[in-house]
Design a protein around this motif. Structure first.
Motif, PDB file in Angstrom:
ATOM      1  N   ALA A   1     -23.403 -39.172  -2.653  1.00 59.08           N
ATOM      2  CA  ALA A   1     -23.302 -39.618  -4.040  1.00 59.08           C
ATOM      3  C   ALA A   1     -21.841 -39.722  -4.474  1.00 59.08           C
ATOM      4  CB  ALA A   1     -24.056 -38.647  -4.948  1.00 59.08           C
ATOM      5  N   LEU A   2     -21.043 -38.785  -4.002  1.00 56.90           N
ATOM      6  CA  LEU A   2     -19.607 -38.841  -4.293  1.00 56.90           C
ATOM      7  C   LEU A   2     -19.018 -40.132  -3.716  1.00 56.90           C
ATOM      8  CD1 LEU A   2     -17.743 -36.863  -5.733  1.00 56.90           C
ATOM      9  CD2 LEU A   2     -17.117 -35.910  -3.527  1.00 56.90           C
ATOM     10  N   GLY A   3     -19.448 -40.449  -2.504  1.00 53.48           N
ATOM     11  CA  GLY A   3     -19.026 -41.713  -1.895  1.00 53.48           C
ATOM     12  C   GLY A   3     -19.440 -42.897  -2.747  1.00 53.48           C
ATOM     13  N   GLY A   4     -20.650 -42.825  -3.303  1.00 55.46           N
ATOM     14  CA  GLY A   4     -21.134 -43.899  -4.163  1.00 55.46           C
ATOM     15  C   GLY A   4     -20.265 -44.059  -5.393  1.00 55.46           C
ATOM     16  N   ILE A   5     -19.830 -42.930  -5.962  1.00 52.48           N
ATOM     17  CA  ILE A   5     -18.987 -42.995  -7.166  1.00 52.48           C
ATOM     18  C   ILE A   5     -17.641 -43.643  -6.833  1.00 52.48           C
ATOM     19  CG2 ILE A   5     -17.775 -41.589  -8.879  1.00 52.48           C
ATOM     20  CD1 ILE A   5     -20.114 -39.599  -8.702  1.00 52.48           C
ATOM     21  N   VAL A   6     -17.045 -43.223  -5.712  1.00 51.36           N
ATOM     22  CA  VAL A   6     -15.770 -43.828  -5.308  1.00 51.36           C
ATOM     23  C   VAL A   6     -15.971 -45.326  -5.049  1.00 51.36           C
ATOM     24  CG1 VAL A   6     -14.006 -43.873  -3.504  1.00 51.36           C
ATOM     25  CG2 VAL A   6     -14.839 -41.684  -4.369  1.00 51.36           C
ATOM     26  N   PHE A   7     -17.091 -45.643  -4.430  1.00 49.38           N
ATOM     27  CA  PHE A   7     -17.366 -47.047  -4.109  1.00 49.38           C
ATOM     28  C   PHE A   7     -17.399 -47.904  -5.372  1.00 49.38           C
ATOM     29  CE2 PHE A   7     -20.255 -50.598  -3.309  1.00 49.38           C
ATOM     30  CZ  PHE A   7     -19.709 -51.140  -2.154  1.00 49.38           C
ATOM     31  N   VAL A   8     -18.117 -47.438  -6.402  1.00 49.68           N
ATOM     32  CA  VAL A   8     -18.253 -48.281  -7.587  1.00 49.68           C
ATOM     33  C   VAL A   8     -17.016 -48.242  -8.485  1.00 49.68           C
ATOM     34  CG1 VAL A   8     -20.749 -48.220  -7.618  1.00 49.68           C
ATOM     35  CG2 VAL A   8     -19.474 -46.529  -8.939  1.00 49.68           C
ATOM     36  N   LEU A   9     -16.163 -47.238  -8.304  1.00 51.04           N
ATOM     37  CA  LEU A   9     -14.909 -47.269  -9.066  1.00 51.04           C
ATOM     38  C   LEU A   9     -14.032 -48.413  -8.577  1.00 51.04           C
ATOM     39  CD1 LEU A   9     -14.039 -43.505  -9.529  1.00 51.04           C
ATOM     40  CD2 LEU A   9     -14.324 -45.209 -11.335  1.00 51.04           C
ATOM     41  N   GLY A  10     -14.260 -48.841  -7.336  1.00 48.00           N
ATOM     42  CA  GLY A  10     -13.504 -49.970  -6.819  1.00 48.00           C
ATOM     43  C   GLY A  10     -14.275 -51.267  -6.866  1.00 48.00           C
ATOM     44  N   ALA A  11     -15.493 -51.225  -7.396  1.00 51.82           N
ATOM     45  CA  ALA A  11     -16.311 -52.435  -7.494  1.00 51.82           C
ATOM     46  C   ALA A  11     -17.136 -52.316  -8.756  1.00 51.82           C
ATOM     47  CB  ALA A  11     -17.207 -52.560  -6.266  1.00 51.82           C
ATOM     48  N   SER A  12     -18.296 -52.942  -8.807  1.00 50.84           N
ATOM     49  CA  SER A  12     -19.176 -52.702  -9.940  1.00 50.84           C
ATOM     50  C   SER A  12     -20.454 -52.075  -9.396  1.00 50.84           C
ATOM     51  CB  SER A  12     -19.487 -54.012 -10.651  1.00 50.84           C
ATOM     52  OG  SER A  12     -20.091 -54.903  -9.749  1.00 50.84           O
TER      53      SER A  12
ATOM     54  N   MET B   1     -26.055 -42.828  -2.456  1.00 52.33           N
ATOM     55  CA  MET B   1     -24.837 -43.418  -3.035  1.00 52.33           C
ATOM     56  C   MET B   1     -25.149 -44.115  -4.354  1.00 52.33           C
ATOM     57  SD  MET B   1     -23.092 -45.168   0.323  1.00 52.33           S
ATOM     58  CE  MET B   1     -21.489 -45.539  -0.379  1.00 52.33           C
ATOM     59  N   LEU B   2     -26.231 -44.886  -4.333  1.00 54.94           N
ATOM     60  CA  LEU B   2     -26.588 -45.667  -5.512  1.00 54.94           C
ATOM     61  C   LEU B   2     -26.930 -44.758  -6.686  1.00 54.94           C
ATOM     62  CD1 LEU B   2     -26.946 -48.528  -6.515  1.00 54.94           C
ATOM     63  CD2 LEU B   2     -29.287 -48.496  -5.687  1.00 54.94           C
ATOM     64  N   LEU B   3     -27.664 -43.675  -6.381  1.00 54.00           N
ATOM     65  CA  LEU B   3     -28.004 -42.736  -7.453  1.00 54.00           C
ATOM     66  C   LEU B   3     -26.746 -42.108  -8.037  1.00 54.00           C
ATOM     67  CD1 LEU B   3     -31.165 -40.710  -6.494  1.00 54.00           C
ATOM     68  CD2 LEU B   3     -30.769 -42.108  -8.502  1.00 54.00           C
ATOM     69  N   GLY B   4     -25.822 -41.721  -7.150  1.00 54.28           N
ATOM     70  CA  GLY B   4     -24.566 -41.161  -7.621  1.00 54.28           C
ATOM     71  C   GLY B   4     -23.849 -42.147  -8.523  1.00 54.28           C
ATOM     72  N   ALA B   5     -23.821 -43.407  -8.088  1.00 52.65           N
ATOM     73  CA  ALA B   5     -23.131 -44.447  -8.851  1.00 52.65           C
ATOM     74  C   ALA B   5     -23.793 -44.661 -10.210  1.00 52.65           C
ATOM     75  CB  ALA B   5     -23.135 -45.741  -8.047  1.00 52.65           C
TER      76      ALA B   5
END
Lengths: 329, 329, 462
Positions: free
Chosen positions: B223-234, B48-52
């Motif tokens: 990784a896709l999950g990570g991207i969605v996660f950081v779009l709602g956070a930093s 996730m972090l790498l994706g973000a």
């Protein structure tokens, strides 16, 4: 040596009497040459620590024959099996980085060299094995087990898998084939059951049927009789002979000679990792090396006495002996 | 009544939240690994972090949103290859050890001050630096709030309806891909590998390649999950550490491993549980017994204990089938 | 009825709520007039608490009184000399901040009137040339009525800084020698923990991901018995070992033993250990907070040929003695030989009359006792213990065990020493944060080229 052998089905000895006649002329000694070797093995050595588990200098397996690989427990039969099917690596294998001392392990199956081939590639060349402890996939249905055995299913590629039209036709074909095979092995009523619900003998049958899904040129059975209800051994032996008659060479491991005697065309005896004798089943038991090998490990085991078998089996054996006598006549 | 309304409102907010969608996505990826293939990946947060990072850094440097997403997914795929090549031929424990370690290292290195120009160090990359283009893609008004029932969020900016919509659409898409894949022959081979990879190998399937495909696919979904996660956070390295991976396991096992909708259901239930626990503690437990900073800790203690109990007593989760238990004896 | 709150803000709100509650507690303790200034917060706050600004003041020296908390520290360069003129700033979660400059001794101090989590930042550009900071930002939990230390680890030395504590010249060889000594120390501490990890793997086939928490447990027990209850460290460490061993016994009695009987698969068991590790980490945070708890009292100077602290010498000695005893027990005693037999071939051991369950229970007990000892010594040598101390070395433990050969006790020892040395020596060339990556790199190399480890045997297939 140039490869000139014709591997098409026309050259397969469907006639068992003819095959046996050929084998009669083969010298009865370890490593003897066969008229049509489907598998040729050289210098396969496997050591565990200081112990040498397998040391086979040369072995040829006749195409179209049921060849039994026997020997007392701990003779290295299963290890040898693992080595030639790619599930283990010979200590004598050519090192990945070069170097090391020869002679290196080499073996050829239907003319293809298999010196350092991974297990799945070995299976793809047409040499499919089963396991001593059955590896039926218990959380999958019997049918799914069978379908998994098929080859050339485009849907097994990740991207093609997404589009059903790409693999639907092939799926129907292999499903039909699986249904036929299951019927042949009397498992058709179980197709929808989880493989975990099958009995030990049924699992052996399933494993065998599954291996046949890919139309292998040779099937390698590791102790097919182990853990099977004695009432089923008879039908299992019948299935093994059917395999041969329908065009699949058979190599199987067994430590009990009685099972071997009545269905095999050729017997290879291993002891302490080496091949100590070869010959047709009715003669090989009399070799001094074989007697020594068995007596060395099983003082109490009787070699040729049929009274150790249960009655049903003894009757079956008697029938077969009679049949064979007719064939010869 | 007032309290029940709070529970309803908070529960609904938990379901709408893009964070829940991000966890569902990452858990779907983990399901591909752990549920279907039997790969014990304890570093899903690393994917996730790498994706973000891949996404945020590329967008921040002016690469555009499409390139950013591709970069994030590619980073995860490469990560999967690096971790998979040395471990996927060995026992499962090694993958577990290597993934937990590698994910931690990504977190530590990402937070390292020497990389601050790129990653922002421990402080990370603020949302505003990479979210503009995503907001610009929104078909809704760019500013303002929209109220649906008791829930009010911005249309497009920040933690918006737009983001929740995209997050859940992606989660459903991922679930669809998983559904299509695991009813195909590819999925059949994967399930076979989960149960007994030697059996599948003996049938001529390239087990290593299958496992690698699974590791890459699950990692990319993560990784896709990570991207969605950081779009709602930093993008903050410490927000995607081991805790996240453990929560994903809980989410997955709660909903049901090796089921298509299990990760989504698990994600719903987990986040509802978290907010309700907070509500209940805030309402009924005096702060002298448990202060507010102890609530998350208390929650996680329950989660850890819950994970143990789930694995022991109901390993198939809510939706799973005990007979097709994806991991076990 | 509350108004809806967007989920993204929820975490923020919880944090604020936490600070608010802490602040409220601190305020009532100190009887300071409430509501000095409201934090400009975008989120609504519950009506029963009042959010207050924490007041931060930079002071030359800070003296603790019931209404004031101190955050102070001293910047020392690699030679142990104070670094002056460095700007340090401190801020809270809201908008309050202050900054100061270190004095001639390198000292800085802030006083705060509220409990809470504060962020200290070191301004890198104000460091004298030649001095580098490994970390420039640090969070400190300040408590009213207490002094909290804030450390910034610096390396290198400024012009004119004389070596005061170190007799070893700061040449490459000298540094390498010192790092090797630290590596040996780390390796020995790792060995104490990894032998148990390896023995458990050998006898049960389980990779115990909760092993690191046992190390943390040992550290916290040393803290509880030593720092809190005031026992001498030796007694505290002994108590830690007893608690650790007891936890091992109880775990096998009530968790692992019954689960083995239930026939849980190894993957399932592995996930159970993951759940346990997770729960344990937060139990530690629940009871001990998330900050570092100090175990050793007073500052010790590096001395002797290895240029490490006296506590470190003692720790090495204790480790070596214990490791030798464990080795002798495995070789010479009946139960030790039984453990090795179970490790070698469980079925064969059971068949030859060994009570496998009893052996495994003993292995769990001893392994957890050793892990606790490792944790206690680790806390002593490295100054304190934190909920995440264990997991920070988890990778090192697994790397050590894999390198030595999973399941072999002696291999774990060798692997630990190698990993300890390599990790410490790698800081000669790499940043401190990356040293764990070195361990991962070694792990991957081992898996590619010799997965059975240095001393392991290749497994039979089929």
């Amino acid at each position: 040596m140039p490869e000139t052998t014709d591997w098409s089905s026309e050259t397969y000895d469907f006639d068992r009497a003819a095959l046996r006649a050929k084998l009669r002329d083969v010298p009865q000694e370890p490593g003897s040459a066969k008229p049509q070797p489907i598998l040729t093995v050289d210098n396969v050595v496997r050591r565990f620590g200081g112990m040498t588990a397998v040391e086979v200098e040369h072995l040829e397996v006749q195409r179209g024959a049921i060849t039994a690989l026997i020997g007392p427990n701990g003779a290295g039969k299963t290890t040898f099996f693992n080595l030639i099917t790619g599930f283990d690596r010979p200590s004598s294998a050519k090192s990945r980085f070069g170097g090391g001392q020869g002679p290196f392990a080499t073996w050829r199956f239907q003319g293809e060299s298999l010196g350092a081939t991974s297990a799945f590639r070995v299976a793809r060349t047409g040499m499919v094995r089963t396991f001593q402890l059955t590896k039926a996939l218990s959380a999958m249905t019997v049918m799914d087990n069978m379908l998994l055995g098929a080859k050339d299913q485009p849907g097994e590629h990740m991207l093609a898998a997404l589009a059903r039209p790409l693999w639907r036709k092939r799926e129907a074909e292999i499903r039909e084939k699986a249904t036929d095979l299951l019927a042949r092995f009397k498992l058709d009523t179980k197709a929808k059951d989880y493989a975990g619900s099958l009995s030990g003998g049924q699992r052996k049958l399933l494993e065998m049927a599954r291996a046949l899904m890919s139309d292998p040129a040779m099937i390698m059975l590791d102790e097919p009789m182990a853990g099977v209800n004695p009432a089923l051994t008879q039908s299992l032996l019948g299935h093994i002979q059917d395999l041969r008659d329908q065009g699949t060479s058979v190599l199987f491991v067994e430590h009990d000679m009685h099972m071997v005697r009545h269905i095999s065309d050729w017997v290879v005896v291993m002891a302490e990792g080496r091949i100590v004798a070869e010959g047709p089943p009715e003669h090989v038991m009399q070799h001094q090396a074989v007697v020594d090998a068995y007596l060395g490990s099983h003082h109490d085991q009787d070699l040729g006495d049929d009274s150790v078998l249960d009655e049903d089996f003894a009757a079956a054996v008697a029938d077969e002996d009679a049949e064979r006598a007719e064939e010869k006549a | 009544m007032n309290f029940l309304y709070t529970l309803f409102q908070d529960g609904g907010a938990a379901i709408i939240s893009s964070t829940t969608a991000a966890f569902a996505l990452a858990a779907i990826g983990l399901n591909v690994h752990f549920g279907y293939t039997g790969l014990v990946n304890i570093g899903q947060a690393g994917f996730m972090l790498l994706g973000a990072y891949g996404f945020a850094i590329v967008v921040e440097q002016g690469g555009g949103i499409l390139l950013g997403v591709l970069a994030g997914l590619a980073a995860a795929a490469v990560f999967a290859l690096i971790l998979g090549i040395p471990t996927l031929r060995l026992r499962g424990d090694y993958l577990a050890i290597v993934t937990i370690a590698a994910a931690e290292i990504i977190r530590i290195v990402g937070g390292d001050q020497s990389l601050a120009p790129l990653t922002g160090g421990v402080a990370g990359i603020p949302n505003a630096k990479y979210s503009d283009q995503f907001i610009a893609l929104s078909p809704f008004p760019k500013a303002g709030l929209f109220t649906f029932g008791p829930w009010t969020y911005p249309y497009s900016a920040g933690n918006s309806w737009w983001l929740s919509l995209v997050g859940w659409a992606l989660a459903l898409l991922a679930a669809l891909v998983v559904f299509l894949l695991f009813r195909s022959p590819w999925g059949r081979a994967i399930k076979g590998i989960r149960e007994d990879e030697d059996a599948v190998r003996s049938l001529g399937k390239n087990v290593f390649a299958y496992k690698m495909q699974s590791l890459v696919l699950g990692g990319v979904i993560g990784a896709l999950g990570g991207i969605v996660f950081v779009l709602g956070a930093s993008v903050q390295p410490d927000a995607l550490g081991r805790t996240t991976t453990f929560l994903l396991y809980t989410v997955l096992l709660l909903g049901g491993a090796a089921t298509v909708l299990g990760p989504i259901l698990g994600s719903f239930l987990y986040f509802i549980f978290v907010v309700w626990l907070q509500d209940v503690v805030a309402q009924f437990v005096p702060s002298t017994v448990m202060n507010s900073s102890q609530i998350p800790q208390f929650t996680y203690i329950l989660v850890g204990a819950g994970l143990m109990l789930l694995v022991i007593f109901r390993p198939q989760g809510i939706l799973g089938n005990k007979k097709e238990l994806s991991f076990g004896a | 009825m509350r108004e809806p709150i967007a989920p993204r803000r929820r975490a923020h709100r919880i944090r604020l709520l936490g600070i608010a509650l802490l602040a409220a507690a601190g305020v009532s303790l100190a009887a300071v007039a409430p509501a000095m200034a409201a934090t400009p917060s975008p989120t609504p706050t519950p009506t029963n608490t009042v959010v207050q600004s924490a007041t931060i003041t930079a002071v030359p020296q800070c003296t603790v009184d019931p209404a004031l908390g101190c955050v102070a520290g001293t910047l020392n360069d690699g030679n142990g000399n104070g670094v002056k003129g460095v700007t340090i700033s401190m801020s809270d979660a809201g908008s309050d901040a202050a900054s100061t400059v270190t004095n001639a001794e390198g000292h800085f101090a802030f006083k705060v009137s509220q409990n809470g989590l504060y962020t200290l930042t070191l301004k890198t550009s104000t460091l004298p040339s030649g001095v580098k900071a490994a970390v420039t930002q640090r969070k400190v939990q300040a408590v009213v009525g207490a002094l909290r230390a804030a450390f910034f680890e610096l390396s290198g030395s400024f012009k004119g800084s004389k070596a005061t504590t170190s007799t070893v010249p700061t040449t490459f060889i000298g540094t390498a020698g010192q790092l090797a000594a630290q590596g040996l120390l780390l390796g020995l501490l790792l060995a104490l923990a990894s032998i148990g990890l390896s023995l458990i793997y050998g006898t049960t086939g389980l990779s115990n991901f909760a092993h690191a928490e046992q190390v943390t447990l040992g550290g916290f027990m040393a803290y509880s018995f030593g720092t809190v209850l005031g026992l001498p460290f030796i007694l505290a460490a002994l108590a830690a070992v007893v608690v650790g061993a007891a936890s091992g016994y109880l775990q096998d009695r009530f968790i692992w033993g019954p689960l083995r009987k239930r026939g849980l698969g190894l993957t399932q068991l592995m996930v159970v250990t993951i759940g346990l590790s997770f729960a344990a980490e937060y139990v530690f945070q629940y009871f001990y907070g998330s900050q570092v708890q100090s175990v050793s009292s007073g500052v010790q100077l590096n001395t002797g040929p290895l240029n490490i602290t006296p506590a470190a010498y003692w720790s090495m000695l204790v480790s070596i003695v214990v490791l030798v005893l464990v080795g002798l027990a495995l070789q010479r005693t009946r139960i030790g030989r039984a453990a090795r037999a179970v490790s070698d071939n469980r079925a064969l051991a059971a068949a030859s009359g060994i009570d496998v369950d009893r052996v495994i229970r003993l292995v769990w007990t001893v392994a957890m006792g050793l892990a606790a000892l490792s944790g206690a010594l680790y806390a002593l040598v490295y100054g304190g213990i934190q909920w995440s101390t264990g997991v920070q070395i988890l990778l090192l433990l697994f790397a050590a065990v894999t390198l030595g050969g999973l399941g072999t006790a002696f291999g774990a020892l060798v692997g630990s020493i190698v990993i300890g040395l390599v990790v410490q020596l790698s800081t000669l060339f790499l940043s401190n944060n990356v040293k764990y990556a070195t361990a991962l790199f070694i792990l991957i190399l081992v898996l590619v080229f010799r997965p059975q480890g240095i001393l392991g045997r290749k497994e039979r297939v089929g």
